[in-house]
Design an enzyme around this catalytic site. Sequence first.
Site, PDB file in Angstrom:
ATOM      1  CG  HIS A  19      -1.858   1.037   1.243  1.00 14.56           C
ATOM      2  ND1 HIS A  19      -3.169   1.023   0.795  1.00 14.56           N
ATOM      3  CD2 HIS A  19      -1.666   2.508   1.870  1.00 14.56           C
ATOM      4  CE1 HIS A  19      -3.807   2.369   1.114  1.00 14.56           C
ATOM      5  NE2 HIS A  19      -2.878   3.262   1.661  1.00 14.56           N
ATOM      6  CD  GLU A  20       1.569   3.593   3.623  1.00 17.16           C
ATOM      7  OE1 GLU A  20       1.972   4.636   3.147  1.00 17.16           O
ATOM      8  OE2 GLU A  20       0.485   3.427   4.283  1.00 17.16           O
ATOM      9  CG  HIS A  23       0.274   6.204  -0.832  1.00 12.40           C
ATOM     10  ND1 HIS A  23      -0.621   6.918  -1.321  1.00 12.40           N
ATOM     11  CD2 HIS A  23      -0.136   5.605   0.346  1.00 12.40           C
ATOM     12  CE1 HIS A  23      -1.968   6.187  -0.820  1.00 12.40           C
ATOM     13  NE2 HIS A  23      -1.466   5.717   0.274  1.00 12.40           N
TER      14      HIS A  23
END
Length: 465
Positions: A19-20, A23
């Site tokens: 997820h990170e 980003h």
Amino acid sequence: MLTTVLAFIVTIGVLVVIHEYGHYRAAVACDVKVLRFSIGFGRVLWSKQKGETEFVVSALPLGGYVKMLDEREGAVDAASLPRAFNRKPLHQRAFIVSAGPMANLILAVLLYACVNWVGVQELKPWMAQPKADSVAAEAGLVSGDEVVAVRAQLPPDADEGDWQPVQSMTDLQWHFTQSALRGQDLRLRVQHRDASNTVPGHEREMVLPLTQISASEVDAQLFERLGLTGPYAPPVIDQVVVGGPAERAGLRHGDRVLQVNGQVPVDAGQLRQMIRASQIDGQAQTLSLLILRDGREMPLSLTPVMKDVQGQRVPRIDAALGGAPATVEVAYGPFEGLRLAVVKTWDVSALSLSMLGKMLVGEASVKNLSGPLTIADYAGRSAELGWVYYLGFLAMVSVSLGVLNLLPLPVLDGGHLMYYLFEGVTGRPVSEKWLERLQRGGVAIMLMMMSLAFYNDLARLWAAH
């Protein structure tokens, strides 16, 4: 316990990193300066500087963050202003924020594809005898029916969809859940198998009236609510406990029970029910059995003993019944496996959003909301079954995490996208005053959701024990 803990840590670690990383990669692509990439929150346990970014692992592993250069969080020197997140165009900021959930959804596609390519052993959709007067029994399902395809039962003037093949019990559960949530009856195509697993040359169709099940009753007990008792298993004796009532009666492994007090058990589930029904005033009664052993029929007398099972006194014979249910290997080729992985990710995402929406308006049970304890429990169970099953579980949670983060709550990625939508429509950003109010409201909603999920976890664990 060790397997559960390790599987849970790996699950959270992998999903947070992906997820990170979504980003992070989007920020780098948009030339935003990334100051820190953190797995976890709180005190830093490990750190490494790589270029202009500090990569860290923190003490609290339930989450993570990517810290970018931003004027709202501190002074930025003039030379670095073009690389500040808040100075980037609206479409780039939206891309960076949405990249995290999208990374989770892409991961789910890849994981589902791996499962499809490798293949898994699943229970065959071969049904045991439904409970009397249940939805499934009234629809016409009987012991030995195998569901081979399903199709939504649409109004007469609507175009009927294609038949969807059913390969496993998991497929069948998925179709039942989707149709029940949509408020649609489901047409089944079934073929009957006898005890020797041969298939007669005819199929029949029936309609399962899932509209009799309200959306609020769609949960993990849906099969039970429909009256389905599980996969078919023949009424045979499997393992016999030494010194137990079954052994004392002369029963052996492989014996097929033809009659119980003159009644014919159609499968192991019905045989189990007959044994449980053999008590009068709390005392187990002697049963007259007719069994088949080595081609010969033999009469036997069997007297169960009363034992405590989950707080109830029930008759038991100290023998396993039915043996292992029939299974089938479900696997697909490279292109079909990938296509079905995309479809699966889309369907699970849509179902998750539909379920959340129905819970919000009270049409679905909030018991479907799960927290970290349930995730840990299922992580351990799937890991014990094998790495392929664990990948399937990981894909499911990855979809849930991606969908959850796209919800329009201020503390989530979806909340930031909601701000950007407002900015795109009005031409001005949300004011600091309203940002603070919305942030507080979002935190309150998230705390309520987490509390409810944790309560549901405890209730499930308490019921299981």
